[in-house]
Each structure stands twice: as structure tokens, then as C-alpha cells.
Design an enzyme around this catalytic site. Sequence first.
Site, PDB file in Angstrom:
ATOM      1  N   CYS A   1      32.975  40.371  48.186  1.00  0.00           N
ATOM      2  CA  CYS A   1      33.932  39.482  47.535  1.00  0.00           C
ATOM      3  C   CYS A   1      35.178  40.280  47.159  1.00  0.00           C
ATOM      4  CB  CYS A   1      33.278  38.904  46.277  1.00  0.00           C
ATOM      5  SG  CYS A   1      34.404  37.982  45.224  1.00  0.00           S
TER       6      CYS A   1
ATOM      7  N   VAL B   1      29.257  42.719  40.015  1.00  0.00           N
ATOM      8  CA  VAL B   1      28.027  42.385  39.297  1.00  0.00           C
ATOM      9  C   VAL B   1      26.798  42.790  40.109  1.00  0.00           C
ATOM     10  CG1 VAL B   1      26.632  40.475  38.396  1.00  0.00           C
ATOM     11  CG2 VAL B   1      29.089  40.491  38.017  1.00  0.00           C
TER      12      VAL B   1
ATOM     13  N   TYR C   1      36.327  43.059  37.669  1.00  0.00           N
ATOM     14  CA  TYR C   1      35.153  42.949  38.542  1.00  0.00           C
ATOM     15  C   TYR C   1      34.914  41.501  38.905  1.00  0.00           C
ATOM     16  CZ  TYR C   1      32.061  41.359  34.733  1.00  0.00           C
ATOM     17  OH  TYR C   1      31.460  40.654  33.719  1.00  0.00           O
ATOM     18  N   CYS C   2      34.155  41.326  39.987  1.00  0.00           N
ATOM     19  CA  CYS C   2      33.776  40.005  40.475  1.00  0.00           C
ATOM     20  C   CYS C   2      32.316  40.092  40.921  1.00  0.00           C
ATOM     21  CB  CYS C   2      34.724  39.558  41.577  1.00  0.00           C
ATOM     22  SG  CYS C   2      34.708  37.762  41.840  1.00  0.00           S
ATOM     23  N   TRP C   3      31.936  39.364  41.984  1.00  0.00           N
ATOM     24  CA  TRP C   3      30.535  39.309  42.409  1.00  0.00           C
ATOM     25  C   TRP C   3      30.013  40.596  42.994  1.00  0.00           C
ATOM     26  CZ3 TRP C   3      27.044  36.274  40.720  1.00  0.00           C
ATOM     27  CH2 TRP C   3      27.360  34.991  40.330  1.00  0.00           C
TER      28      TRP C   3
END
Length: 137
Positions: A79, A103, A73-75
Amino acid sequence: MRTPAEIFAERLATQTDVADVRSAPPGGFVLVDSRSREAWDQGHLPGAVHLPTADIAGRAAELIDPATPVVTYCWGPGCNGATRAALAFALLGYEVREMLGGVEYWIREGFPLATAAGEVVRDPDPLVAPTGVACGC
């Protein structure tokens, strides 16, 4: 040419979402946060491993058993960092899925975020996590 069924099956094999990650039984995968140290320090998903995308090729095997599935996972949906991280793991031979929403949607669905001060929880956003009803999807 791939059929629509093949395309959708492939997407389900390579993607997951925040609700599925949250409800998954423990130990089925390693959750990897591919963001910077500064972003990690602001808050991350409880139980996640911090491994920025640029470090995956050199450090993945020392941190994560190659036989263990990974979820990156990222932002958020704006993204593609989780996609890049998932590709880096896939190139190393890991079974990997990208967590859609990142997130941002984890927080918007009212799930806890780990910080240096402890876990932080915000009220769910009714536009993405209707209260009092199950999604049913």
C-alpha cells in the site's frame, strides 16, 4: 545525475521502519495513521494520531505543531497510503518520514496494536523478526 550515495541518503532521510519507530525515544515525532476510520477502529499503533490522507491538508496544523517531525504509516508494503500521506505533510512544510512495512509489519514483528478492547500482541513472525537474535542492521 545523483550518485548512489545521494539516493540512499535521501531514502534514509525520508523513510524509517517499524523497529526504529518502536525503539525511538518518546516525543521525537508524531506518529500518524493515514487509514480510514474503519481501519483505525480495527487496530492502530499505540500513541498514533488518526488523520486520513484526505484530511491532512485541512487538519494537520490544528492537530500537529508544524515544527514537530511526523512519521506516517498505512496498511503495509503493498500500500502506498503512507507515501501519499507523507507527501501531503511535506507539501505543508513538515519534516516527515514514511514508516516502511506499515501496520502489517508492526504486527508481524510482535509489537502491540491498540484496539477498543485493549492492546493486542501476536507472536513475532520468525521470517521477519527472528527470535532470540538481534537484527544487527
